[in-house]
Scaffold this motif. Structure first.
Motif, PDB file in Angstrom:
ATOM      1  N   UNK A  44       0.780  -1.394  -0.173  1.00  0.00           N
ATOM      2  CA  UNK A  44      -0.070  -0.040   0.075  1.00  0.00           C
ATOM      3  C   UNK A  44       0.988   1.211  -0.069  1.00  0.00           C
ATOM      4  N   UNK A  45       1.895   1.134   0.860  1.00  0.00           N
ATOM      5  CA  UNK A  45       2.815   2.267   0.898  1.00  0.00           C
ATOM      6  C   UNK A  45       3.510   2.741  -0.484  1.00  0.00           C
ATOM      7  N   UNK A  46       3.982   1.460  -1.273  1.00  0.00           N
ATOM      8  CA  UNK A  46       4.546   1.705  -2.512  1.00  0.00           C
ATOM      9  C   UNK A  46       3.530   2.262  -3.689  1.00  0.00           C
ATOM     10  N   UNK A  47       2.455   1.787  -3.448  1.00  0.00           N
ATOM     11  CA  UNK A  47       1.205   2.004  -4.339  1.00  0.00           C
ATOM     12  C   UNK A  47       0.759   3.661  -4.318  1.00  0.00           C
ATOM     13  N   UNK A  48       0.212   3.806  -2.900  1.00  0.00           N
ATOM     14  CA  UNK A  48      -0.537   5.010  -2.496  1.00  0.00           C
ATOM     15  C   UNK A  48       0.564   6.083  -2.327  1.00  0.00           C
ATOM     16  N   UNK A  49       1.749   5.729  -1.790  1.00  0.00           N
ATOM     17  CA  UNK A  49       2.654   6.939  -1.674  1.00  0.00           C
ATOM     18  C   UNK A  49       1.869   7.923  -0.755  1.00  0.00           C
ATOM     19  N   UNK A  61      12.500   8.669  -2.501  1.00  0.00           N
ATOM     20  CA  UNK A  61      13.334   7.504  -2.958  1.00  0.00           C
ATOM     21  C   UNK A  61      13.709   6.596  -1.777  1.00  0.00           C
ATOM     22  N   UNK A  62      14.129   7.369  -0.729  1.00  0.00           N
ATOM     23  CA  UNK A  62      14.484   6.505   0.429  1.00  0.00           C
ATOM     24  C   UNK A  62      13.187   5.821   1.068  1.00  0.00           C
ATOM     25  N   UNK A  63      11.950   6.588   1.249  1.00  0.00           N
ATOM     26  CA  UNK A  63      10.898   5.691   1.639  1.00  0.00           C
ATOM     27  C   UNK A  63      10.426   4.733   0.757  1.00  0.00           C
ATOM     28  N   UNK A  64      10.267   4.881  -0.586  1.00  0.00           N
ATOM     29  CA  UNK A  64      10.020   3.717  -1.270  1.00  0.00           C
ATOM     30  C   UNK A  64      11.046   2.583  -1.248  1.00  0.00           C
ATOM     31  N   UNK A  65      12.290   2.944  -0.987  1.00  0.00           N
ATOM     32  CA  UNK A  65      13.277   1.790  -0.853  1.00  0.00           C
ATOM     33  C   UNK A  65      13.235   1.122   0.319  1.00  0.00           C
ATOM     34  N   UNK A  66      12.845   1.876   1.422  1.00  0.00           N
ATOM     35  CA  UNK A  66      12.489   1.263   2.835  1.00  0.00           C
ATOM     36  C   UNK A  66      11.331   0.205   2.682  1.00  0.00           C
ATOM     37  N   UNK A 276       6.014  -2.775  10.917  1.00  0.00           N
ATOM     38  CA  UNK A 276       5.679  -1.230  11.604  1.00  0.00           C
ATOM     39  C   UNK A 276       6.181  -0.082  10.829  1.00  0.00           C
ATOM     40  N   UNK A 277       7.247  -0.649   9.762  1.00  0.00           N
ATOM     41  CA  UNK A 277       7.969   0.546   9.263  1.00  0.00           C
ATOM     42  C   UNK A 277       6.864   1.445   8.365  1.00  0.00           C
ATOM     43  N   UNK A 278       6.062   0.602   7.495  1.00  0.00           N
ATOM     44  CA  UNK A 278       5.152   1.357   6.766  1.00  0.00           C
ATOM     45  C   UNK A 278       4.373   2.418   7.524  1.00  0.00           C
TER      46      UNK A 278
END
Length: 305
Positions: A44-49, A61-66, A276-278
């Motif tokens: 969900x994080x990757x798709x919705x951002x 970029x860093x949050x997507x990489x995480x 929990x990171x997302x």
């Protein structure tokens, strides 16, 4: 994470250590929950951002990489859950490659969290940090290169060991010196990363309270939650590893048994952190954008006056 192979006898490194059925079942339950919650959350994080539109390119970029590194790590959980309850039937090559993949993703997540903490400190404290755009994509290349290098020992130490017709993919150290070196490297990376993360957020917390327009209770909660979550879920693993180093060095059987029984539990906590990171960083992006807007308002009012 894969079951630990270490020594039940200090003088004979690499022998399988039996794990009770109750312990296995508890670990599998935790891993299953992490998979069920963490995989959809990171997707969900990757798709919705969520609320990323005001972030700098580097932060995005860093949050997507995480999210991707955590997703990569969590996607292997069904395999480990199966092998913990039953046996490893996938061969030596698969054992080494999957273990290497897990360690790369864990190191990638660890290094990304560290980079994010430094990036967040710079952008929140620097008055121009929120509008500054950078294209340092080479940072990801360096980050994953370091993660791949740090994971190389896995290709050497992981083997498929059989004990009473029970095959397991796990570390097998050829000597006590090799075991100590591997554990020390893993522990140092954990301690260094936590020191950087804690220092960055503590300094950020002080800056927030020094500036009236940064005095946000939600920001205080975020700073505290990130540090505490990272400390509680990530730090037990390197601490237990250092206990293992001490046990091997001083040849203490009781300390070694405690290390052996604690290793799987602390490894499972790393997956909990990836789960929990997302939630934490999606919330972080929301709060940082609010801070950016407040700073621009204050700066604009100061110029008008």
């Amino acid at each position: 994470m894969e079951e630990l192979n270490s020594t039940s006898n200090i003088s004979s490194p690499g022998q399988p250590h039996p794990v009770s059925w109750d312990s296995k079942l508890a670990i599998v339950v935790v891993l299953s929950l992490c998979f069920a919650l963490g995989v959809p959350g990171n997707i969900a994080v990757i798709i919705i951002k969520p609320n990323w539109q005001h972030l700098s390119n580097l932060s995005q970029i860093l949050m997507l990489n995480l999210a991707m590194s955590d997703l990569l790590c969590l996607s292997t959980l069904p395999l480990w859950s199966y092998t913990i309850l039953y046996t490893w039937t996938f061969g030596l090559v698969a054992c080494k490659l999957v273990s290497y993949l897990v360690h790369c993703s864990v190191y990638g997540s660890l290094l990304t969290v560290t980079a994010l903490s430094v990036q967040r400190y710079i952008q929140v404290v620097d008055l121009q940090g929120c509008s500054y755009q950078t294209e340092k994509r080479w940072l990801l290349v360096l980050l994953w290169l370091v993660a791949m290098i740090l994971s190389i020992p896995v290709l050497v130490t992981h083997q498929v060991l059989t004990d009473q017709h029970w095959a397991r993919c796990q570390p097998h150290y050829s000597s006590l010196a090799q075991q100590v070196v591997v554990l020390v490297i893993e522990s140092l990376m954990g301690f260094i990363s936590f020191s950087v993360v804690a220092s960055a957020y503590i300094q950020l917390h002080r800056k927030v309270h020094q500036a009236a327009f940064f005095n946000n209770p939600r920001m205080t909660w975020l700073v505290t939650s990130i540090i505490v979550t990272f400390l509680v879920l990530r730090m037990p693993y390197p601490i237990v590893n250092m206990l293992g180093v001490a046990a091997v060095t001083v040849k203490n059987e009781d300390l070694l048994k405690f290390y052996l029984h604690s290793w799987n539990i602390t490894g499972a906590l790393i997956f909990v952190n990836s789960c929990l990171n997302p939630l934490l960083y999606a919330f972080a992006s929301r709060n940082k954008c609010t801070l950016c807007q407040k700073k621009h308002v204050v700066i604009a009012e100061a110029r008008l006056s």
